[in-house]
Structure formats: C-alpha cells, structure tokens
Design a protein around this motif. Sequence first.
Motif, mmCIF file in Angstrom:
data_model
loop_
_atom_site.group_PDB
_atom_site.id
_atom_site.type_symbol
_atom_site.label_atom_id
_atom_site.label_comp_id
_atom_site.label_asym_id
_atom_site.label_seq_id
_atom_site.Cartn_x
_atom_site.Cartn_y
_atom_site.Cartn_z
ATOM 1 N N VAL A 1 48.793 7.309 73.138
ATOM 2 C CA VAL A 1 50.477 5.724 73.783
ATOM 3 C C VAL A 1 49.311 4.589 74.573
ATOM 4 O O VAL A 1 48.478 4.610 75.296
ATOM 5 C CB VAL A 1 50.739 6.187 74.436
ATOM 6 C CG1 VAL A 1 52.073 5.134 75.009
ATOM 7 C CG2 VAL A 1 51.243 7.397 74.356
ATOM 8 N N ILE B 1 59.010 7.298 75.907
ATOM 9 C CA ILE B 1 58.319 8.262 75.119
ATOM 10 C C ILE B 1 58.513 9.409 75.775
ATOM 11 O O ILE B 1 57.530 9.508 76.926
ATOM 12 C CB ILE B 1 57.258 6.836 74.070
ATOM 13 C CG1 ILE B 1 57.832 5.588 73.658
ATOM 14 C CG2 ILE B 1 56.247 8.694 73.326
ATOM 15 C CD1 ILE B 1 56.469 5.249 73.694
ATOM 16 N N SER C 1 55.802 11.971 79.802
ATOM 17 C CA SER C 1 56.221 10.405 79.721
ATOM 18 C C SER C 1 55.836 9.455 80.352
ATOM 19 O O SER C 1 55.362 10.140 80.774
ATOM 20 C CB SER C 1 58.328 10.858 80.283
ATOM 21 O OG SER C 1 57.902 10.770 81.271
ATOM 22 N N ASP D 1 60.772 9.320 70.777
ATOM 23 C CA ASP D 1 61.231 7.790 70.984
ATOM 24 C C ASP D 1 62.808 7.742 70.551
ATOM 25 O O ASP D 1 63.051 7.672 69.046
ATOM 26 C CB ASP D 1 60.716 7.256 69.747
ATOM 27 C CG ASP D 1 60.290 5.581 70.343
ATOM 28 O OD1 ASP D 1 60.832 5.323 70.961
ATOM 29 O OD2 ASP D 1 60.641 4.806 69.362
ATOM 30 N N SER E 1 57.345 0.666 70.946
ATOM 31 C CA SER E 1 58.710 0.285 71.586
ATOM 32 C C SER E 1 58.547 0.495 72.537
ATOM 33 O O SER E 1 57.430 0.241 73.798
ATOM 34 C CB SER E 1 58.945 2.791 71.941
ATOM 35 O OG SER E 1 60.062 3.045 72.684
ATOM 36 N N VAL F 1 52.121 3.762 69.659
ATOM 37 C CA VAL F 1 52.235 5.184 69.736
ATOM 38 C C VAL F 1 51.296 5.158 68.240
ATOM 39 O O VAL F 1 51.648 4.884 67.175
ATOM 40 C CB VAL F 1 53.309 6.121 70.265
ATOM 41 C CG1 VAL F 1 52.953 7.370 69.987
ATOM 42 C CG2 VAL F 1 53.912 5.440 71.470
ATOM 43 N N ARG G 1 55.963 5.179 79.659
ATOM 44 C CA ARG G 1 56.353 3.791 79.385
ATOM 45 C C ARG G 1 55.892 2.205 80.168
ATOM 46 O O ARG G 1 55.267 3.111 80.527
ATOM 47 C CB ARG G 1 58.300 4.037 80.325
ATOM 48 C CG ARG G 1 57.915 3.786 81.935
ATOM 49 C CD ARG G 1 59.408 3.691 82.719
ATOM 50 N NE ARG G 1 58.321 3.261 84.501
ATOM 51 C CZ ARG G 1 58.400 3.936 85.286
ATOM 52 N NH1 ARG G 1 58.289 5.056 85.069
ATOM 53 N NH2 ARG G 1 58.143 3.410 86.377
ATOM 54 N N LYS H 1 60.807 2.069 74.517
ATOM 55 C CA LYS H 1 61.864 3.148 75.856
ATOM 56 C C LYS H 1 60.761 4.160 76.395
ATOM 57 O O LYS H 1 59.531 3.982 76.261
ATOM 58 C CB LYS H 1 62.468 3.566 74.353
ATOM 59 C CG LYS H 1 63.370 3.415 73.761
ATOM 60 C CD LYS H 1 63.934 3.745 72.514
ATOM 61 C CE LYS H 1 64.846 3.085 70.943
ATOM 62 N NZ LYS H 1 65.418 3.913 69.900
ATOM 63 N N ILE I 1 56.158 13.956 69.327
ATOM 64 C CA ILE I 1 56.170 13.087 70.031
ATOM 65 C C ILE I 1 57.883 12.088 69.887
ATOM 66 O O ILE I 1 58.278 12.252 69.063
ATOM 67 C CB ILE I 1 55.384 11.585 69.748
ATOM 68 C CG1 ILE I 1 54.106 12.391 69.523
ATOM 69 C CG2 ILE I 1 55.507 10.718 70.860
ATOM 70 C CD1 ILE I 1 53.486 12.481 71.043
#
Length: 304
Positions: free
Chosen positions: A203, A265, A292, A191, A261, A228, A294, A263, A189
């Motif tokens: 997630v 991931i 991915s 990040d 996060s 996560v 988000r 971002k 994973i």
Amino acid sequence: MMMEKERTRGVATKAVIIGNPNSGSAGDEGYLERFAEALRTGGIEVEVLNTERPDHATELAALAGDKLVIAAGGDGTVNEVVNGLSGGATLGILPLGTANVLARELGLPMNPEEACARILTGTAFRMDVGVATDEEGTERRFACMAGVGFDADVVREVGPRLKRYLRSLAFPLAALKVYLQGDQPDLQIVDGDTTYVTQFAVVANGRYYGGEFEMAEGVSLGSGELEVVLIEKVGLLMRPDVLARILAKSPLDRAMKSFTSRKNIVAKSPAARGARVPVQIDGEVWGRLPMSFRIEPAALNVIR
C-alpha cells in the motif's frame, strides 16, 4: 500533484534534532552536534535529542510542539517522528539510514551536510500520509508504504543487528530465505465492493520502496490517494520474476495488478492462517492482519 500544492519558503527559528545513534550511517560520537552547529550558523536555535529505545522518537517529537523537528536517522526513525508530530510542526530529514525512502521521495540530498543546507534553504509543503488501523483500533501513520505478507516477513527476518552488519545485502538475502520457505498465505484486499486475492501487497503513498526501487507509479506524496500493488503467486511460491526484480532493485513489471484509491482499504486473510500474516510500516514490522489503510491528504508539513 505535489508540486502544484501551495508551498511557503522559510524555516522555523527553533528546532530539535531527534537522532538514532544506531542508524546505518550515523558516524562517530558527536556527529549530531556537528549538524546542529551547521544549522545554528544558519540562524536556527537547535536542541539535539538522542533516542534511547523503540518509539522514543515519537515521544520526543510530541514534546517538541510546533517547532521544526528534524529526524536524523533511517526510515524507522523518520516514521517514529512522523507519528509524534503535532499539527503545527514541520518535519526536516537528515538521511542517515540504509534506504532513506522518504528522503529519496522528497528529492533530498543523501549527504547529511547537504541535507542540512537544504533544511535552511528548502521549501515547505503539505504532504499526504497513510494511516494503518489494526483490529483493536490502534492507528499508525506511514510516510511511504505499508507492506502486507512477504516483505513484512523479510523485514522481520532481517532484524536490526543483521541490517547493521550486512547493510544493503541484508534484505536480498532475507528475501531469498523467505521465498524458498514458500507457503505464503493468500491475502484478500478489499476496496469498496471489489475484493482482490493476492499473496503480497504494498500500500503505497509514493513511488519508492526499499531505496531507489520504484514500486508504484500512480501516486505521489501529494496525490491524495493510495496505490495498492498486488504481487501474485505461482504455485506455492511468489512469482519468481518478481523476486528477481526485487533482488536486483529493478522497477516492477507494470503488467502486475495495481489500483489507486481514496477509500478505506482492508487487508485480511483466511481466519485459520491470517493470524500469522505480518504488516510492515515504513520498513518496520507493526502488527498483523486484519488491518485497514486510508490516506490523510496534506496532513504533514515537510521541508523539501
């Protein structure tokens, strides 16, 4: 936080109910019309649309335009509707499934008659949605969570027929079977500049997982980020204490690693074995690694 976001009272005057006739607690023939009539009594012009095949709810929601679109069914139906909604539409939920995760996250009544009343009297606010992107660039929204590895194997093992007949027992039994098979591949994973190695990851866009089971605590539907949760293994098997908590639907030990996060991931697995690691989106298997994830803040208007 979600409650701090601006909310506006009021419901659209036109709505569609999109229903899954095979949902866990759907009821007898004509049940959706009874709910529609309750909403009509409240002043809403309602059309009932039954789903006939996988992803049909997505097509129907896309055709509804900027109306109030009411998902009548379980989490799979809700997810399909969420993936078809226009930017100006508002989501309502009649929880008729087994877990009803988003409905619980929103604090909605589990009784569908009471849920109808909430649609008429509730408030609308903008909630975050997660977005999963596969290797081909195909995207799918998720309202509550994406599961990578173990739980996606469990979801695949259950199937709609087993879920319909065993209901709440289907997932614990399937989880035990997948657990005893062992040999779950390691996951990576990513990040930003940090890479975590685990065996099972969730997630999360909200707290709940599989019903009232609390998986995450660092995010809400309006926090603007994903959490996560990483479940590690012991030897060839996933941690047995984690399995016991999943089967008992108890909150997970917060000593487990997790991070939040904003971002993008990335989840992947070693090339030789990653091709067989599935991903579940809001309780339905959707694709395999690599993938991915988000967050899209305040992307969806929903009745609470």
